[in-house]
Design a protein around this motif. Sequence first.
Motif, PDB file in Angstrom:
ATOM      1  N   VAL A 192      -1.136   2.290 -22.278  1.00 32.16           N
ATOM      2  CA  VAL A 192      -2.202   1.836 -21.046  1.00 32.16           C
ATOM      3  C   VAL A 192      -3.276   2.745 -20.746  1.00 32.16           C
ATOM      4  N   ASN A 193      -4.428   2.473 -20.000  1.00 28.28           N
ATOM      5  CA  ASN A 193      -5.502   3.407 -19.898  1.00 28.28           C
ATOM      6  C   ASN A 193      -5.067   4.257 -18.957  1.00 28.28           C
ATOM      7  N   VAL A 194      -5.518   5.641 -18.863  1.00 34.56           N
ATOM      8  CA  VAL A 194      -5.127   6.751 -17.905  1.00 34.56           C
ATOM      9  C   VAL A 194      -6.440   6.876 -16.969  1.00 34.56           C
ATOM     10  N   TYR A 195      -6.534   6.919 -15.943  1.00 33.45           N
ATOM     11  CA  TYR A 195      -7.595   7.413 -15.178  1.00 33.45           C
ATOM     12  C   TYR A 195      -7.479   8.675 -14.230  1.00 33.45           C
ATOM     13  N   ALA A 196      -7.937   9.455 -14.417  1.00 31.46           N
ATOM     14  CA  ALA A 196      -7.522  11.022 -13.803  1.00 31.46           C
ATOM     15  C   ALA A 196      -8.895  11.302 -12.983  1.00 31.46           C
ATOM     16  N   THR A 197      -8.581  11.537 -11.624  1.00 32.09           N
ATOM     17  CA  THR A 197      -9.647  12.200 -10.663  1.00 32.09           C
ATOM     18  C   THR A 197      -9.510  13.271 -10.372  1.00 32.09           C
ATOM     19  N   ARG A 198     -10.633  14.129 -10.365  1.00 33.42           N
ATOM     20  CA  ARG A 198     -10.580  15.595 -10.246  1.00 33.42           C
ATOM     21  C   ARG A 198     -11.825  15.972  -9.341  1.00 33.42           C
ATOM     22  N   MET A 199     -11.497  16.977  -8.386  1.00 31.18           N
ATOM     23  CA  MET A 199     -12.316  17.271  -7.329  1.00 31.18           C
ATOM     24  C   MET A 199     -12.961  18.777  -8.197  1.00 31.18           C
ATOM     25  N   ALA A 200     -14.424  18.452  -8.693  1.00 29.82           N
ATOM     26  CA  ALA A 200     -15.010  19.764  -9.405  1.00 29.82           C
ATOM     27  C   ALA A 200     -15.976  20.253  -8.168  1.00 29.82           C
ATOM     28  N   GLN A 201     -16.386  21.535  -8.375  1.00 28.66           N
ATOM     29  CA  GLN A 201     -17.561  22.177  -7.460  1.00 28.66           C
ATOM     30  C   GLN A 201     -18.578  21.955  -7.966  1.00 28.66           C
ATOM     31  N   ALA A 216      -5.698  16.870 -12.042  1.00 28.15           N
ATOM     32  CA  ALA A 216      -6.231  15.853 -11.538  1.00 28.15           C
ATOM     33  C   ALA A 216      -5.604  15.788 -10.096  1.00 28.15           C
ATOM     34  N   THR A 217      -6.447  15.214  -9.108  1.00 26.09           N
ATOM     35  CA  THR A 217      -5.664  14.910  -7.613  1.00 26.09           C
ATOM     36  C   THR A 217      -5.259  13.284  -7.766  1.00 26.09           C
ATOM     37  N   ASP A 218      -5.599  12.507  -8.241  1.00 25.77           N
ATOM     38  CA  ASP A 218      -5.268  11.285  -8.478  1.00 25.77           C
ATOM     39  C   ASP A 218      -5.309  10.588  -9.596  1.00 25.77           C
ATOM     40  N   ILE A 219      -3.931  10.110 -10.173  1.00 21.48           N
ATOM     41  CA  ILE A 219      -3.904   9.256 -11.535  1.00 21.48           C
ATOM     42  C   ILE A 219      -3.563   8.009 -11.493  1.00 21.48           C
ATOM     43  N   ARG A 220      -4.140   7.118 -12.239  1.00 22.44           N
ATOM     44  CA  ARG A 220      -3.913   5.650 -12.246  1.00 22.44           C
ATOM     45  C   ARG A 220      -3.671   5.131 -13.553  1.00 22.44           C
ATOM     46  N   VAL A 221      -2.814   4.164 -13.792  1.00 22.85           N
ATOM     47  CA  VAL A 221      -2.917   3.669 -15.186  1.00 22.85           C
ATOM     48  C   VAL A 221      -3.245   2.014 -15.011  1.00 22.85           C
ATOM     49  N   ASP A 241      -2.416  -6.284 -19.258  1.00 29.76           N
ATOM     50  CA  ASP A 241      -2.627  -7.363 -18.478  1.00 29.76           C
ATOM     51  C   ASP A 241      -3.536  -7.414 -17.219  1.00 29.76           C
ATOM     52  N   GLY A 242      -3.784  -6.279 -17.090  1.00 30.25           N
ATOM     53  CA  GLY A 242      -4.927  -5.878 -15.799  1.00 30.25           C
ATOM     54  C   GLY A 242      -4.030  -5.274 -14.541  1.00 30.25           C
ATOM     55  N   ARG A 243      -2.901  -5.039 -14.766  1.00 33.01           N
ATOM     56  CA  ARG A 243      -2.225  -4.515 -13.451  1.00 33.01           C
ATOM     57  C   ARG A 243      -2.599  -3.044 -13.618  1.00 33.01           C
ATOM     58  N   GLU A 244      -2.922  -2.542 -12.266  1.00 33.15           N
ATOM     59  CA  GLU A 244      -3.159  -1.072 -12.008  1.00 33.15           C
ATOM     60  C   GLU A 244      -1.945  -0.698 -11.255  1.00 33.15           C
ATOM     61  N   PHE A 245      -1.486   0.586 -11.155  1.00 31.82           N
ATOM     62  CA  PHE A 245      -0.563   1.441 -10.646  1.00 31.82           C
ATOM     63  C   PHE A 245      -1.121   2.953 -10.674  1.00 31.82           C
ATOM     64  N   PRO A 246      -0.799   3.375  -9.279  1.00 36.43           N
ATOM     65  CA  PRO A 246      -0.885   4.784  -9.012  1.00 36.43           C
ATOM     66  C   PRO A 246       0.333   5.504  -9.814  1.00 36.43           C
ATOM     67  N   VAL A 247       0.503   6.492 -10.239  1.00 37.87           N
ATOM     68  CA  VAL A 247       1.597   7.133 -10.814  1.00 37.87           C
ATOM     69  C   VAL A 247       1.794   8.727 -10.448  1.00 37.87           C
ATOM     70  N   ASP A 248       2.742   9.027 -10.596  1.00 40.58           N
ATOM     71  CA  ASP A 248       3.283  10.435 -10.147  1.00 40.58           C
ATOM     72  C   ASP A 248       3.383  11.346 -11.536  1.00 40.58           C
ATOM     73  N   LEU A 249       2.718  12.636 -11.267  1.00 40.99           N
ATOM     74  CA  LEU A 249       2.997  13.389 -12.476  1.00 40.99           C
ATOM     75  C   LEU A 249       4.402  13.972 -12.504  1.00 40.99           C
ATOM     76  N   VAL A 250       5.296  13.740 -13.247  1.00 39.23           N
ATOM     77  CA  VAL A 250       6.537  14.201 -13.388  1.00 39.23           C
ATOM     78  C   VAL A 250       6.707  15.309 -13.904  1.00 39.23           C
ATOM     79  N   LEU A 251       5.867  15.685 -14.945  1.00 41.67           N
ATOM     80  CA  LEU A 251       6.108  16.998 -15.765  1.00 41.67           C
ATOM     81  C   LEU A 251       4.688  17.269 -16.640  1.00 41.67           C
ATOM     82  N   ALA A 252       4.170  18.322 -16.569  1.00 37.46           N
ATOM     83  CA  ALA A 252       3.072  18.997 -17.277  1.00 37.46           C
ATOM     84  C   ALA A 252       3.512  19.908 -17.988  1.00 37.46           C
TER      85      ALA A 252
END
Length: 463
Positions: free
Chosen positions: A49-58, A110-115, A119-130
Motif C-alpha cells: 500500500v501507499n502510506v500518506y502521513a500528515t503532520r503539523m509543522a511550525q 503524524a496526526t493523520d495516517i491513510r493508506v 485497487d484505489g480503495r483508501e482507508f484511515p488507519v490507527d497507529l497500533v505500535l511505533a
Amino acid sequence: MFSRSVLALFLVLAPVAVQAQVERAVPQSHEAIQLSYAPVVQEVAPAVVNVYATRMAQQQSGFGDPFFDQFFGRSPMFQQRPRESQSLGSGVIVSGEGMILTNNHVVEGATDIRVVLTDGREFPVDLVLADPSTDLAVLKADDGTGSFPFLSFADSDQLEVGDLVLAIGNPFGVGQSVSSGIVSALARTGMGMTDYQFFIQTDAAINPGNSGGALVDMNGRLIGINTALFTRSGGSQGIGFAIPSNMARVIADAGEAGGEIVRPWLGAQMQMLDAELAASLGLETPRGALVTEIAPQSPAEAAGLISGDVITEIDGIVVQDPEALNYRVATMPVGTIVQLTVWRNGAPTTAALEMGAPPSASVDQTTISGNTRFSGVTAAELTPALAQQLGLGFSTQGIALIGIEAGSPAARMGLREGDVIVALNGAEIRDIETFESVASQRPRSWQIILQRGGRVIRSVVSG
C-alpha cells in the motif's frame, strides 16, 4: 499462494528462500531467460500500500527574524503558526484483518495516517505500535470484512547472497513500482540506522518513497521491509537495505497482541574483536562478541558467562559481532532457552542461556515543571537495562535524562536526552527523590556534573 504451474515455472530460475533443500540454478536456456516475474507481482502487489502521513509543522509568520524580535518582541504577529505537511511512504499488509507494517520514520509524529491500496480503495488507519528501535511501525485498517490481501512471512535466515528478490513500493510518489535484483549481502551491521543493526542488502532499486515497502522472494513471500538506500545523489545507486522478515514478524506479532514489545535482555556489555585482540585470545579469526561486563542478577550471570568470554555461536548460528548477537536475541521470545558456544581461556565451551525480560527502564521517573532551569526534563533512575540502552556501564551512578521538552528551560540550558546527572551544587544525585528536591530549587547559579557520551562535563550556569 501459487498454482503448481506457476511454481514449476519459477523453480528453474528462482531460489526458494524458505526451502533450503531446493537446488538453486542459473538460467540454462534462452527460454529460461525469457521467464517473467509477472505472476509473482500479480500475487503480491495488492498487499503493498501507499502510506500518506500528515503532520503539523511550525511555520514562521511575519518577519521570522531574531533581529526584529529584539525590537518588536514576540507578538502574535511574529509567532510560528502550524502548517500542514505530508510525507509519503509504503506499507505491507501482513494479515487479512488489515495489519500493516511500515517504517516508523514514515509515520512518526503524524496526526493523520491513510493508506491507499492498488485497487484505489483508501482507508484511515490507527497507529497500533511505533518502535523507533527497529524503525518499524504497525498500522491497522478496517474494511468491515477482514478480507484484505496480505503477504506471508518467509524465513529470512534461509536467504543466501545471490537470491533473486523484488522490491515493491511507491518511489517518489509516482505510484506503485516494482524493481528486481539480488541479495547483495546479509547481516549488514554498523549502518547506524536502527538500534538493531542487521540488514539485508540488495541491488533492487530502492528510492525515496519505497520506505516501508516489501522485499519479496520468488515465492511471493515477505523477506524484508525496505528501509533505506545508500546514496550520494538522493536516488538509487544499487545499494539498498531491508529489515529482515524475522525481525519484522516480531513487531507484527507484538502489534497484533496489543502493541507492547517485551524484548529479551542478555545483561552483558560486549565489544567487537579486531585481529590483534582475537589473536591474543587464541582465536584464529576476529569473529564473535567479547563480553566486557556482566550485570548482576542478569540472564548472562545466571548462564555463567564471565568477562572475557567470546560468544561465537547462538543455537548453532555463527555470531559475527555484538550487533549480530543483539539481533538474534531480539528476535527470540522471552523465556526461550538457547545454547551458546563460548570461547574461554583458549578453548570452546557451552552455556545454556534463558532469555529473560529486562528490568523496567523506568521503574522510578519524574518530570520537572515549574519555575526552574530543569523544567521540561523527564528523568529516570538508572537500571542495568537503561544503562545498556544508553551505552553506559552497569555501575554508572546518577539519574538519566530520558526526555527533554522542546523549547523548555532545560533544552535552552543545553541538556540532552541520554545525559546522566551525577551531581548538582555539590549534592550527589543517586535517586529520583534527591533529583526532584534539588532540581526544583532556585539558587543563584548551578554547578552541574554530568556524563555525556563517555565524557564527564562540569559546568556552571545561572539559576
